[in-house]
Design an enzyme around this catalytic site. Structure first.
Site, PDB file in Angstrom:
ATOM      1  N   GLU A 183      54.264  60.433 -23.232  1.00 19.18           N
ATOM      2  CA  GLU A 183      55.355  60.301 -24.077  1.00 19.18           C
ATOM      3  C   GLU A 183      55.368  58.950 -24.528  1.00 19.18           C
ATOM      4  OE1 GLU A 183      59.639  62.166 -24.827  1.00 19.18           O
ATOM      5  OE2 GLU A 183      59.539  60.683 -23.188  1.00 19.18           O
ATOM      6  N   TYR A 238      57.800  58.583 -32.897  1.00 20.63           N
ATOM      7  CA  TYR A 238      58.045  58.939 -31.413  1.00 20.63           C
ATOM      8  C   TYR A 238      56.984  59.831 -31.349  1.00 20.63           C
ATOM      9  CZ  TYR A 238      59.055  62.561 -27.808  1.00 20.63           C
ATOM     10  OH  TYR A 238      58.795  63.325 -26.774  1.00 20.63           O
TER      11      TYR A 238
END
Length: 397
Positions: free
Chosen positions: A206, A118
Site C-alpha cells: 500500500e 493512492y
C-alpha cells in the site's frame, strides 16, 4: 509479517520503484548525521522525520513532521524517538517509537503542481486474482474516500498467470488523469510495483501517497508492506527484517513454543485443538455471555508439556477470568490430554482462575473420570452446551 516503511521502500527500490530516499536513525544525533548525508546526496534542504512503527495514521499522532534545518531535525527526532505514538490503528497505550526515518523533501517547487495518488496491490479472494486498487485521492484515508466518494476508487484485476500487461499499466495512468512524461513514469511505476509484490510473495503493498513531483517524477512517499508469512521460507533475507518489538509479546512467545495464538480483548481463555473447533469455541463463549480472550490452537499433540505451556501463555493475560479447554480426541487420545491437564495443573501450583474442560472423542469417558477424580478445582463437561453453561456459571459468580 509487517515491514517498517524504510524496509518496504528498500524492497521497492530493489525492484526499480522510485522512492523518497531516506536514512533510518535510532537517536537524535544519528538523525542529524542522516540529514547531513541526505543533503549531500540529494541536495534536499528540508527533511521529513517519520516515526517507524507498524501502524498507519502516524501523522495524526504527531509521528511525521517537517524539519527545515538541522536544529529542527535534532529537536523533532528527539521528541519522536521514545514516545508512545497513538494513532487510529494503535491501542490507547500507543506504540513505542524506537527509530525514525529521516527522508528527503520531495515537494519541491517546479513547473507543475505536485499531485498525490493512492495505490495498493493485494489479492482479490473472491476471484483468486491479484488487483491494483488506485485513486486520485492520495494522502487521505482510503476508507473515507470509499465511503463518501466510491466512484473515485478504481481497480485493475491481474491474471497471475500473465502478470500485469502493458495496456493495464497504461489504463491506470490514464484513469489517474496523467499525460506526457508523468504518464510514462506512472506506467513504469505500476509495473515495477506489481513485480515487487509478486516476486516478494507479499499479501499487501500500500503506497499512500504515490507522488507526482513538480517535475513529473512518480515515486513512493510511503510504503506499507505485509509479507505472506507462509512464504518466508523462500525469502530468508526478508524474514530477517522481522521486528519483534512491534509485535504482541505474548504472541511472539507462543509462536516460539509452537502454539498458534492470537491475543484478543475478552475474559475467557481458550485452549483448543484445531482451528475450526477453536472458532466454534469462541462462538460458544460469546453465546454464554463471555468474550474470548484469545485464539489458541495447541495442535494434535496436547501432552502435559504443551498444555502447561498453553496455560502459562493464557494466564499472562490479567483479563482472563476463566479458561475453557475444548479438545476433540481424534488422533490424540482424550485420556492423555486429561492427564496432561492434571500434570500441568500440579506443576504450576495454585491456579486461581476457574477451568472448564470438555473432552470428546477417543477415550472421552476415561478422560472425564480422570478429571473428576483428580481432586483439582477443574470442572469437566461432555457436551458443548454443558461447557457453555459452566462458563456462564463461573462468570456470573
Amino acid at each position: 509479517m509487517n515491514l517498517h516503511e524504510y524496509q518496504g521502500k528498500e524492497l521497492l527500490s530493489s525492484f526499480g520503484v522510485r522512492i523518497q530516499r531516506g536514512i533510518v536513525a535510532q537517536s537524535a544525533k544519528e538523525a542529524v548525521d542522516a540529514a547531513k548525508q541526505l543533503t549531500a546526496e540529494t541536495a534536499t534542504g528540508w527533511h521529513v522525520i517519520k516515526a517507524q512503527v507498524h501502524a498507519g495514521g502516524r501523522g495524526k499522532g504527531g509521528g511525521v513532521k517537517l524539519a527545515k534545518n538541522l536544529k529542527e531535525v535534532e529537536e523533532i527526532a528527539g521528541q519522536i524517538i521514545g514516545m508512545d505514538l497513538v494513532t487510529p490503528q494503535t491501542s490507547a497505550e500507543g506504540k513505542r517509537v524506537h527509530q525514525v526515518l529521516v527522508a528527503e523533501d520531495v515537494y519541491y517547487p517546479g513547473e507543475n503542481e505536485p499531485n498525490e495518488y493512492y495505490m495498493s496491490v493485494l489479492l482479490n479472494r473472491a476471484t483468486g486474482r491479484n488487483m491494483i486498487v488506485y485513486s486520485t485521492e492520495g494522502g487521505m484515508d482510503i476508507e473515507t474516500v470509499a465511503e463518501e466518494t466510491p466512484e473515485l476508487i478504481h481497480n485493475e484485476e491481474i491474471d497471475p498467470a500473465t502478470g500485469i500487461l502493458p495496456f493495464q499499466a497504461r489504463r491506470i495512468a490514464f484513469n489517474l488523469g496523467l499525460s506526457g512524461t508523468a504518464f510514462k513514469e506512472m506506467t513504469k511505476f505500476v509495473t515495477a510495483l506489481y513485480t515487487a509484490y509478486d516476486k516478494s510473495d507479499a499479501s499487501l503493498f500500500e503506497i499512500n501517497p504515490v507522488l507526482k513531483t513538480s517535475d513529473d517524477k512518480i515515486m513512493a512517499v510511503d510504503a506499507k508492506v505485509t509479507l505472506d508469512a507462509n512464504a518466508l521460507y523462500r525469502h530468508r533475507d526478508l524474514a530477517q527484517l522481522r521486528d519483534l518489538r512491534e509485535e504482541n509479546q505474548i504472541e511472539v512467545e507462543a509462536g516460539a513454543l509452537g502454539l498458534n495464538y492470537v491475543d484478543l480483548d475478552g475474559n475467557v481463555g481458550c485452549m483448543v485443538n484445531g482451528a475450526g473447533l477453536a472458532m466454534a469455541t469462541m462462538d460458544l463463549i460469546k453465546q454464554a455471555g463471555g468474550e474470548p480472550a484469545n485464539f489458541l490452537d495447541v495442535g494434535g499433540t496436547a501432552d502435559a508439556a504443551r498444555v502447561e505451556a498453553a496455560f502459562k501463555i493464557i494466564l499472562k493475560d490479567p483479563a482472563v477470568k476463566a479458561i475453557l479447554i475444548n479438545i476433540f480426541g481424534g488422533i490424540v487420545r482424550c485420556d492423555r490430554v486429561a492427564q496432561g491437564v492434571i500434570d500441568a495443573y500440579k506443576n504450576m501450583g495454585n491456579i486461581t482462575v476457574p477451568i472448564i474442560v470438555r473432552l470428546q472423542g477417543t477415550n472421552a469417558d476415561i478422560a472425564k473420570e480422570l478429571i473428576d477424580n483428580s481432586g483439582l478445582d477443574v470442572m469437566s463437561a461432555t457436551e458443548f452446551q454443558e461447557a457453555a453453561d459452566k462458563v456462564q456459571e463461573v462468570l456470573n459468580k
